[in-house]
Every structure is written in structure tokens, then in C-alpha cells.
Design an enzyme around this catalytic site. Structure first.
Site, PDB file in Angstrom:
ATOM      1  N   THR A 177      -0.627 -13.172   1.142  1.00  0.00           N
ATOM      2  CA  THR A 177      -1.952 -13.675   0.784  1.00  0.00           C
ATOM      3  C   THR A 177      -2.552 -12.922  -0.399  1.00  0.00           C
ATOM      4  O   THR A 177      -3.757 -13.017  -0.656  1.00  0.00           O
ATOM      5  CB  THR A 177      -2.892 -13.582   1.997  1.00  0.00           C
ATOM      6  OG1 THR A 177      -2.868 -12.251   2.511  1.00  0.00           O
ATOM      7  CG2 THR A 177      -2.476 -14.557   3.087  1.00  0.00           C
ATOM      8  N   ILE A 198      -4.039  -9.935  -2.773  1.00  0.00           N
ATOM      9  CA  ILE A 198      -4.978  -8.847  -2.488  1.00  0.00           C
ATOM     10  C   ILE A 198      -6.339  -9.463  -2.161  1.00  0.00           C
ATOM     11  O   ILE A 198      -6.990 -10.056  -3.016  1.00  0.00           O
ATOM     12  CB  ILE A 198      -5.109  -7.878  -3.681  1.00  0.00           C
ATOM     13  CG1 ILE A 198      -3.740  -7.297  -4.055  1.00  0.00           C
ATOM     14  CG2 ILE A 198      -6.112  -6.771  -3.367  1.00  0.00           C
ATOM     15  CD1 ILE A 198      -3.051  -6.510  -2.960  1.00  0.00           C
ATOM     16  N   HIS A 199      -6.736  -9.334  -0.924  1.00  0.00           N
ATOM     17  CA  HIS A 199      -8.048  -9.795  -0.464  1.00  0.00           C
ATOM     18  C   HIS A 199      -8.741  -8.609   0.196  1.00  0.00           C
ATOM     19  O   HIS A 199      -8.344  -7.468  -0.018  1.00  0.00           O
ATOM     20  CB  HIS A 199      -7.915 -11.012   0.468  1.00  0.00           C
ATOM     21  CG  HIS A 199      -6.974 -10.775   1.607  1.00  0.00           C
ATOM     22  ND1 HIS A 199      -7.367 -10.214   2.799  1.00  0.00           N
ATOM     23  CD2 HIS A 199      -5.635 -10.989   1.713  1.00  0.00           C
ATOM     24  CE1 HIS A 199      -6.317 -10.112   3.599  1.00  0.00           C
ATOM     25  NE2 HIS A 199      -5.250 -10.578   2.963  1.00  0.00           N
ATOM     26  N   THR A 200      -9.752  -8.836   1.001  1.00  0.00           N
ATOM     27  CA  THR A 200     -10.588  -7.754   1.523  1.00  0.00           C
ATOM     28  C   THR A 200      -9.824  -6.688   2.293  1.00  0.00           C
ATOM     29  O   THR A 200     -10.003  -5.498   2.041  1.00  0.00           O
ATOM     30  CB  THR A 200     -11.715  -8.325   2.419  1.00  0.00           C
ATOM     31  OG1 THR A 200     -12.422  -9.315   1.674  1.00  0.00           O
ATOM     32  CG2 THR A 200     -12.667  -7.233   2.840  1.00  0.00           C
ATOM     33  N   GLY A 248      -7.399  -4.827   0.047  1.00  0.00           N
ATOM     34  CA  GLY A 248      -8.264  -4.235  -0.979  1.00  0.00           C
ATOM     35  C   GLY A 248      -8.940  -2.968  -0.488  1.00  0.00           C
ATOM     36  O   GLY A 248      -9.069  -1.988  -1.225  1.00  0.00           O
TER      37      GLY A 248
END
Length: 88
Positions: free
Chosen positions: A11, A13-15, A18
Site C-alpha cells: 500500500t 507509504i501511508h500513515t 510513515g
């Protein structure tokens, strides 16, 4: 010096990933070392979640890690390794 890594996380780099990046960057920031991430012509400080998310890093993206400061070489190596292996 710079280190180029390929993102393997399905997916991107998301929350969640991150936040792991920010935590690692802040370890180096304590001694004055600043880590930057570059992707698709944009650059962001690795210690800012909002800035990292604004890069829109997807799976298979090539991200360049650069650092300045007393621990720059170590920071590039460790952050590069983290990004290359980071998965949710």
C-alpha cells in the site's frame, strides 16, 4: 551521498509506515542530522509525517534518501534499510 531504495509495501507509504519513518528520523535529528526523502521530483523532511504523505509514495516507487549532519552516512544507511524492508 544518497541511497536509492524501492518501496515493497503493497500500500506504499501511508500513515502507519510513515509514523515508523518519522520515529527513525527523529532519532537522528537529536544530534542535528536531517534526513530527506525524494520521490517524483518532490522532497520532504523525513521527520514530518504530513510532508512524507504529501509525496504520495506508492509500491515499487524508487525513493532517494539523503542526509546532512554529524551522522549523515549512518542515517542514510539505516533509513534506506528501513524503507527497503518496511511493510504493514
Amino acid at each position: 551521498m544518497a541511497k536509492v531504495v524501492t518501496i515493497i509495501n503493497e500500500t506504499g507509504i501511508h500513515t502507519r509506515p510513515g509514523s515508523v519513518i518519522v520515529k527513525k528520523a527523529k532519532e537522528f535529528k537529536e544530534d542535528g542530522t536531517q534526513i530527506m526523502l525524494s520521490y517524483n521530483g518532490k522532497e520532504a523532511k523525513a521527520d514530518s509525517l504530513v510532508k512524507i504523505l504529501s509525496l504520495g509514495i506508492k509500491k515499487d516507487a524508487e525513493v532517494t534518501v539523503t542526509a546532512t549532519g554529524p551522522s549523515a552516512e549512518k542515517a542514510e544507511e539505516e533509513m534506506g534499510n528501513l524503507l527497503a524492508t518496511l511493510v504493514d
